[in-house]
Design a protein around this motif. Structure first.
Motif, short mmCIF file in Angstrom:
data_model
loop_
_atom_site.label_atom_id
_atom_site.label_comp_id
_atom_site.label_asym_id
_atom_site.label_seq_id
_atom_site.Cartn_x
_atom_site.Cartn_y
_atom_site.Cartn_z
N ALA A 1 -6.44 6.32 4.78
CA ALA A 1 -6.68 5.79 3.51
C ALA A 1 -6.82 3.70 3.46
O ALA A 1 -7.04 3.58 2.94
CB ALA A 1 -5.45 5.59 2.26
N HIS A 2 -5.91 3.32 4.85
CA HIS A 2 -5.28 1.86 4.48
C HIS A 2 -6.52 1.69 5.57
O HIS A 2 -7.17 0.82 5.49
CB HIS A 2 -3.93 1.18 5.65
N SER B 1 -10.11 1.56 3.05
CA SER B 1 -9.80 0.22 2.03
C SER B 1 -10.41 -1.04 1.81
O SER B 1 -10.36 -1.08 3.40
CB SER B 1 -8.14 0.11 2.16
N PRO B 2 -11.04 -1.32 0.86
CA PRO B 2 -11.63 -2.83 0.54
C PRO B 2 -10.99 -3.87 1.77
O PRO B 2 -12.28 -4.53 2.38
CB PRO B 2 -12.10 -2.66 -0.27
N HIS B 3 -9.60 -3.89 1.30
CA HIS B 3 -9.84 -4.99 2.42
C HIS B 3 -9.64 -4.65 3.89
O HIS B 3 -9.98 -5.57 4.24
CB HIS B 3 -7.89 -5.44 1.40
N TRP C 1 3.81 5.02 8.89
CA TRP C 1 3.52 4.76 8.12
C TRP C 1 3.64 6.18 7.78
O TRP C 1 4.39 6.83 8.57
CB TRP C 1 1.28 5.51 7.88
N CYS D 1 2.82 2.61 3.25
CA CYS D 1 3.64 1.53 4.29
C CYS D 1 4.93 1.28 4.60
O CYS D 1 5.77 0.80 3.23
CB CYS D 1 2.44 0.77 3.98
N GLU E 1 0.82 -0.97 -0.11
CA GLU E 1 -0.12 -0.30 -0.15
C GLU E 1 1.14 1.49 0.37
O GLU E 1 2.28 1.25 0.52
CB GLU E 1 -1.00 -0.11 1.07
#
Length: 74
Positions: A45-46, A49-51, A37, A7, A4
């Motif tokens: 954003a992490h 995030s979708p995951h 980060w 990261c 990402e």
């Protein structure tokens, strides 16, 4: 996570088996994630995030408690 944007470091850690007596233990069913980060925006954003949203939903009933500590160098 390292793939990402922003990261720098990301690893899970658990208690040292048979650690020293002075060690404050997390417990057998606990772990920490240590992440570094590049910016608060990258961290945000992490988290969005979708995951990570999917991970939160999948593990919600498995987690007794969660704490997030955002730290800086002293």
């Amino acid at each position: 996570m390292l793939a990402e944007a922003g990261c720098i470091e990301y690893s899970a850690v658990v208690d040292l088996p048979d650690g020293p007596a002075f060690q404050a233990r997390l417990g057998d069913d606990a772990f920490f994630v240590i992440a570094k980060w590049a910016s608060m925006a990258a961290l945000a954003a992490h988290g969005a995030s979708p995951h990570m949203v999917a991970y939160g939903k999948k593990t919600r009933d498995m987690v007794a408690s969660r704490a997030i500590h955002i730290l800086t160098a002293a």
